[in-house]
Scaffold this active site. Structure first.
Site, mmCIF file in Angstrom:
data_model
loop_
_atom_site.group_PDB
_atom_site.id
_atom_site.type_symbol
_atom_site.label_atom_id
_atom_site.label_comp_id
_atom_site.label_asym_id
_atom_site.label_seq_id
_atom_site.Cartn_x
_atom_site.Cartn_y
_atom_site.Cartn_z
ATOM 1 N N LEU A 58 -7.598 -1.753 0.238
ATOM 2 C CA LEU A 58 -6.817 -1.185 1.332
ATOM 3 C C LEU A 58 -6.024 -2.312 1.974
ATOM 4 C CD1 LEU A 58 -9.286 1.263 3.183
ATOM 5 C CD2 LEU A 58 -7.441 1.872 1.607
ATOM 6 N N ASP A 59 -4.783 -2.036 2.325
ATOM 7 C CA ASP A 59 -3.967 -3.037 3.006
ATOM 8 C C ASP A 59 -4.602 -3.416 4.341
ATOM 9 O OD1 ASP A 59 -2.149 -2.718 0.963
ATOM 10 O OD2 ASP A 59 -0.843 -1.366 2.100
ATOM 11 N N TYR A 60 -4.235 -4.574 4.826
ATOM 12 C CA TYR A 60 -4.682 -5.060 6.138
ATOM 13 C C TYR A 60 -4.466 -4.018 7.231
ATOM 14 C CZ TYR A 60 -4.287 -7.803 10.501
ATOM 15 O OH TYR A 60 -4.396 -8.265 11.788
ATOM 16 N N ARG A 173 3.321 3.489 1.221
ATOM 17 C CA ARG A 173 4.275 2.995 2.222
ATOM 18 C C ARG A 173 5.677 2.899 1.632
ATOM 19 N NH1 ARG A 173 1.245 -2.379 3.943
ATOM 20 N NH2 ARG A 173 2.990 -2.579 5.397
#
Length: 270
Positions: A58-60, A173
Protein backbone atom coordinates in the site's frame (compact mmCIF):
# COMPACT_ATOMS: atom_id res chain seq x y z
CA UNK A 1 -2.03 6.38 14.70
CA UNK A 2 -2.44 2.76 15.74
CA UNK A 3 -2.12 -0.20 13.40
CA UNK A 4 -5.26 -2.24 14.11
CA UNK A 5 -5.13 -6.02 13.74
CA UNK A 6 -8.10 -7.34 11.76
CA UNK A 7 -7.14 -11.03 11.61
CA UNK A 8 -4.34 -13.20 13.01
CA UNK A 9 -3.38 -16.85 12.70
CA UNK A 10 -0.19 -18.90 12.64
CA UNK A 11 0.17 -18.15 8.92
CA UNK A 12 -1.21 -14.65 8.35
CA UNK A 13 -1.65 -11.27 9.97
CA UNK A 14 -4.05 -8.76 8.40
CA UNK A 15 -3.97 -5.16 9.65
CA UNK A 16 -5.70 -1.87 8.95
CA UNK A 17 -2.88 0.44 7.90
CA UNK A 18 -3.36 4.15 8.73
CA UNK A 19 -2.86 6.75 6.03
CA UNK A 20 0.50 8.56 5.89
CA UNK A 21 2.47 5.60 7.21
CA UNK A 22 5.24 3.57 5.56
CA UNK A 23 5.01 -0.23 5.46
CA UNK A 24 8.69 -0.59 6.35
CA UNK A 25 11.98 1.24 6.07
CA UNK A 26 15.70 0.44 6.01
CA UNK A 27 16.31 3.66 7.93
CA UNK A 28 16.50 2.67 11.60
CA UNK A 29 15.51 6.21 12.61
CA UNK A 30 12.18 5.93 10.79
CA UNK A 31 9.56 4.79 13.32
CA UNK A 32 6.42 5.66 11.32
CA UNK A 33 6.12 2.19 9.81
CA UNK A 34 3.76 -0.76 10.10
CA UNK A 35 6.67 -2.99 11.08
CA UNK A 36 7.62 -0.75 14.01
CA UNK A 37 4.04 -0.83 15.28
CA UNK A 38 3.56 -4.60 15.15
CA UNK A 39 7.06 -6.10 15.32
CA UNK A 40 10.76 -5.23 15.40
CA UNK A 41 12.17 -2.59 13.06
CA UNK A 42 14.06 -5.14 10.96
CA UNK A 43 11.19 -7.65 10.66
CA UNK A 44 10.77 -6.97 6.93
CA UNK A 45 14.27 -8.37 6.31
CA UNK A 46 14.87 -12.02 5.50
CA UNK A 47 17.58 -12.30 8.20
CA UNK A 48 15.28 -11.06 10.96
CA UNK A 49 14.62 -13.35 13.92
CA UNK A 50 10.88 -13.19 13.13
CA UNK A 51 10.55 -12.01 9.53
CA UNK A 52 7.33 -10.62 8.09
CA UNK A 53 6.48 -11.26 4.46
CA UNK A 54 4.41 -8.51 2.85
CA UNK A 55 2.34 -10.20 0.16
CA UNK A 56 0.89 -6.90 -1.05
CA UNK A 57 1.82 -3.21 -0.87
CA UNK A 58 0.00 0.00 0.00
CA UNK A 59 1.28 3.48 -0.78
CA UNK A 60 2.36 5.72 2.08
CA UNK A 61 -0.78 7.85 1.67
CA UNK A 62 -3.22 4.95 1.24
CA UNK A 63 -4.96 3.41 4.23
CA UNK A 64 -6.66 0.06 4.68
CA UNK A 65 -6.21 -3.69 4.55
CA UNK A 66 -2.65 -4.99 4.44
CA UNK A 67 -2.00 -8.74 4.42
CA UNK A 68 1.23 -10.06 5.91
CA UNK A 69 2.41 -13.68 5.76
CA UNK A 70 4.20 -14.99 8.84
CA UNK A 71 5.97 -17.91 7.12
CA UNK A 72 7.70 -18.45 3.78
CA UNK A 73 5.16 -21.14 2.88
CA UNK A 74 2.23 -18.81 3.53
CA UNK A 75 3.92 -16.05 1.54
CA UNK A 76 4.41 -18.37 -1.42
CA UNK A 77 0.78 -19.53 -1.34
CA UNK A 78 -0.57 -15.98 -1.20
CA UNK A 79 1.94 -14.78 -3.80
CA UNK A 80 0.72 -17.34 -6.32
CA UNK A 81 -2.87 -16.15 -5.90
CA UNK A 82 -1.85 -12.54 -6.52
CA UNK A 83 0.23 -13.62 -9.53
CA UNK A 84 -2.69 -15.51 -11.06
CA UNK A 85 -5.12 -12.63 -10.31
CA UNK A 86 -7.26 -14.88 -8.15
CA UNK A 87 -7.49 -12.35 -5.34
CA UNK A 88 -10.08 -9.59 -5.16
CA UNK A 89 -9.30 -6.12 -3.81
CA UNK A 90 -11.83 -3.34 -3.34
CA UNK A 91 -11.03 0.28 -2.53
CA UNK A 92 -13.20 3.20 -1.51
CA UNK A 93 -12.07 6.55 -2.87
CA UNK A 94 -13.29 10.11 -3.05
CA UNK A 95 -12.31 11.79 -6.29
CA UNK A 96 -12.51 15.33 -7.58
CA UNK A 97 -15.48 16.16 -9.84
CA UNK A 98 -18.83 14.53 -10.55
CA UNK A 99 -18.43 11.37 -12.61
CA UNK A 100 -20.88 11.24 -15.52
CA UNK A 101 -20.99 7.43 -15.83
CA UNK A 102 -22.08 4.84 -13.30
CA UNK A 103 -19.53 2.17 -14.16
CA UNK A 104 -16.39 2.14 -16.27
CA UNK A 105 -13.37 0.04 -17.10
CA UNK A 106 -10.07 1.91 -17.36
CA UNK A 107 -7.53 0.00 -19.41
CA UNK A 108 -4.72 2.44 -20.11
CA UNK A 109 -1.26 0.84 -19.77
CA UNK A 110 0.88 2.40 -17.03
CA UNK A 111 4.59 3.19 -17.12
CA UNK A 112 7.19 5.41 -15.50
CA UNK A 113 6.71 9.15 -15.91
CA UNK A 114 10.04 10.08 -17.50
CA UNK A 115 9.48 13.79 -16.84
CA UNK A 116 9.62 13.27 -13.07
CA UNK A 117 12.70 12.96 -10.88
CA UNK A 118 14.28 9.55 -10.34
CA UNK A 119 13.30 9.60 -6.66
CA UNK A 120 9.60 10.47 -7.11
CA UNK A 121 8.47 7.04 -8.42
CA UNK A 122 5.73 8.86 -10.33
CA UNK A 123 3.83 6.86 -12.93
CA UNK A 124 1.78 7.86 -15.96
CA UNK A 125 -0.87 6.24 -18.17
CA UNK A 126 -0.07 5.59 -21.81
CA UNK A 127 -2.39 7.67 -24.00
CA UNK A 128 -2.07 9.35 -27.38
CA UNK A 129 -0.57 12.42 -25.73
CA UNK A 130 1.88 10.69 -23.35
CA UNK A 131 3.68 8.22 -25.62
CA UNK A 132 6.93 10.21 -25.54
CA UNK A 133 7.14 10.33 -21.73
CA UNK A 134 5.65 6.97 -20.65
CA UNK A 135 8.53 4.59 -20.03
CA UNK A 136 8.17 0.80 -20.05
CA UNK A 137 4.35 0.76 -20.06
CA UNK A 138 2.58 -2.39 -18.87
CA UNK A 139 -1.06 -3.39 -19.30
CA UNK A 140 -3.30 -2.17 -16.49
CA UNK A 141 -7.00 -2.52 -15.75
CA UNK A 142 -9.18 -0.83 -13.14
CA UNK A 143 -12.96 -1.08 -12.78
CA UNK A 144 -14.86 1.84 -11.21
CA UNK A 145 -18.40 2.06 -9.83
CA UNK A 146 -19.78 5.49 -8.90
CA UNK A 147 -21.55 5.35 -5.53
CA UNK A 148 -22.43 8.91 -4.55
CA UNK A 149 -21.87 12.54 -5.52
CA UNK A 150 -21.60 15.58 -3.31
CA UNK A 151 -19.46 18.57 -2.42
CA UNK A 152 -16.34 18.87 -0.29
CA UNK A 153 -15.79 22.42 0.89
CA UNK A 154 -18.12 23.52 -1.91
CA UNK A 155 -16.23 21.66 -4.65
CA UNK A 156 -17.77 18.71 -6.56
CA UNK A 157 -16.55 15.25 -5.56
CA UNK A 158 -17.67 11.65 -6.09
CA UNK A 159 -17.44 8.58 -3.87
CA UNK A 160 -16.36 5.58 -5.94
CA UNK A 161 -15.64 1.90 -5.53
CA UNK A 162 -12.44 0.82 -7.28
CA UNK A 163 -11.43 -2.72 -8.16
CA UNK A 164 -7.90 -3.18 -9.53
CA UNK A 165 -7.78 -6.14 -11.90
CA UNK A 166 -4.01 -5.73 -12.31
CA UNK A 167 -1.55 -4.43 -9.73
CA UNK A 168 0.69 -1.70 -11.11
CA UNK A 169 2.42 0.94 -9.01
CA UNK A 170 -0.02 3.79 -8.19
CA UNK A 171 -2.51 2.19 -10.60
CA UNK A 172 -5.73 3.47 -9.02
CA UNK A 173 -4.39 6.98 -8.56
CA UNK A 174 -3.03 7.17 -12.11
CA UNK A 175 -6.16 5.78 -13.73
CA UNK A 176 -8.45 8.13 -11.80
CA UNK A 177 -6.29 11.09 -12.77
CA UNK A 178 -6.20 10.02 -16.42
CA UNK A 179 -10.00 10.07 -16.72
CA UNK A 180 -10.09 13.52 -15.10
CA UNK A 181 -11.00 12.60 -11.51
CA UNK A 182 -7.90 12.77 -9.32
CA UNK A 183 -8.23 11.26 -5.84
CA UNK A 184 -9.06 13.94 -3.28
CA UNK A 185 -5.91 14.94 -1.41
CA UNK A 186 -3.50 13.25 -3.85
CA UNK A 187 -0.53 15.60 -3.66
CA UNK A 188 1.52 13.77 -6.30
CA UNK A 189 -1.02 13.39 -9.07
CA UNK A 190 -2.63 16.79 -8.57
CA UNK A 191 0.78 18.27 -9.46
CA UNK A 192 1.20 19.28 -5.79
CA UNK A 193 -1.94 21.42 -5.87
CA UNK A 194 -4.39 19.45 -3.68
CA UNK A 195 -2.93 20.30 -0.29
CA UNK A 196 -5.99 21.40 1.72
CA UNK A 197 -7.45 17.98 2.68
CA UNK A 198 -5.89 16.34 5.75
CA UNK A 199 -5.31 13.07 3.89
CA UNK A 200 -5.52 11.30 0.54
CA UNK A 201 -8.94 9.69 0.29
CA UNK A 202 -8.07 6.20 -0.89
CA UNK A 203 -8.75 3.21 1.36
CA UNK A 204 -8.33 -0.54 0.79
CA UNK A 205 -11.66 -1.64 2.22
CA UNK A 206 -11.92 -5.36 1.40
CA UNK A 207 -9.53 -8.18 0.47
CA UNK A 208 -10.60 -11.64 -0.68
CA UNK A 209 -7.78 -14.18 -0.64
CA UNK A 210 -9.06 -17.67 -1.63
CA UNK A 211 -6.39 -19.74 0.07
CA UNK A 212 -7.08 -23.48 0.06
CA UNK A 213 -6.49 -24.08 3.77
CA UNK A 214 -7.31 -20.63 5.12
CA UNK A 215 -9.60 -18.59 2.83
CA UNK A 216 -9.71 -14.94 3.86
CA UNK A 217 -12.39 -12.32 3.26
CA UNK A 218 -11.47 -9.28 5.34
CA UNK A 219 -13.33 -5.96 5.42
CA UNK A 220 -12.83 -2.69 7.29
CA UNK A 221 -15.40 -0.14 8.39
CA UNK A 222 -16.12 2.82 6.11
CA UNK A 223 -13.25 5.23 6.89
CA UNK A 224 -14.25 8.66 5.57
CA UNK A 225 -17.67 9.71 6.84
CA UNK A 226 -16.82 8.57 10.37
CA UNK A 227 -14.07 11.22 10.39
CA UNK A 228 -15.41 14.65 11.38
CA UNK A 229 -12.60 16.35 9.47
CA UNK A 230 -14.27 15.09 6.30
CA UNK A 231 -17.95 14.80 7.23
CA UNK A 232 -18.11 18.38 8.52
CA UNK A 233 -16.99 19.58 5.08
CA UNK A 234 -19.23 17.23 3.08
CA UNK A 235 -22.57 18.07 1.48
CA UNK A 236 -24.42 15.19 -0.22
CA UNK A 237 -25.98 15.56 -3.64
CA UNK A 238 -27.05 12.21 -5.08
CA UNK A 239 -26.57 8.65 -3.77
CA UNK A 240 -26.70 5.84 -6.35
CA UNK A 241 -25.94 2.99 -3.94
CA UNK A 242 -25.83 2.35 -0.21
CA UNK A 243 -22.33 1.28 0.83
CA UNK A 244 -21.54 2.48 4.34
CA UNK A 245 -22.29 -0.70 6.31
CA UNK A 246 -20.82 -4.17 5.80
CA UNK A 247 -23.80 -5.76 4.07
CA UNK A 248 -24.32 -2.85 1.67
CA UNK A 249 -20.63 -2.80 0.82
CA UNK A 250 -20.67 -6.49 -0.01
CA UNK A 251 -23.63 -5.80 -2.32
CA UNK A 252 -21.79 -3.12 -4.31
CA UNK A 253 -18.78 -5.43 -4.54
CA UNK A 254 -21.09 -7.98 -6.17
CA UNK A 255 -22.19 -5.34 -8.68
CA UNK A 256 -18.66 -4.32 -9.66
CA UNK A 257 -17.71 -8.01 -10.03
CA UNK A 258 -20.26 -8.55 -12.80
CA UNK A 259 -19.02 -8.33 -16.35
CA UNK A 260 -22.14 -6.45 -17.38
CA UNK A 261 -24.93 -4.79 -15.43
CA UNK A 262 -28.24 -4.17 -17.22
CA UNK A 263 -29.36 -0.58 -16.94
CA UNK A 264 -25.99 0.76 -15.77
CA UNK A 265 -24.51 3.70 -17.69
CA UNK A 266 -21.15 2.28 -18.79
CA UNK A 267 -17.98 3.51 -20.50
CA UNK A 268 -14.68 1.95 -21.54
CA UNK A 269 -11.49 4.03 -21.29
CA UNK A 270 -8.64 2.48 -23.30
Amino acid sequence: MAVVKLYESDQFLVVNKPYDMFINSDDEREKNTVTCHIASHDSHRANSANPLHFVQRLDYSTSGILCIALTKTAAASAGKLFEKRMTKKYYLAIVRGHIDVEMCDIQYPIGVDQTSSETSHKMIALTETTEAVCGLPRAAHTRLLALETGYYEGNPVSVVLLKPVTGRRHQLRVHCTTIGHTVLGDYTYSERQDTAPHRMFLHATRLVLPLREEPLDIQTLEPFFSDDRFSSRWKPLSAKYNYKNKEDFLAVCDIIDKSYEIGVQYKLFS
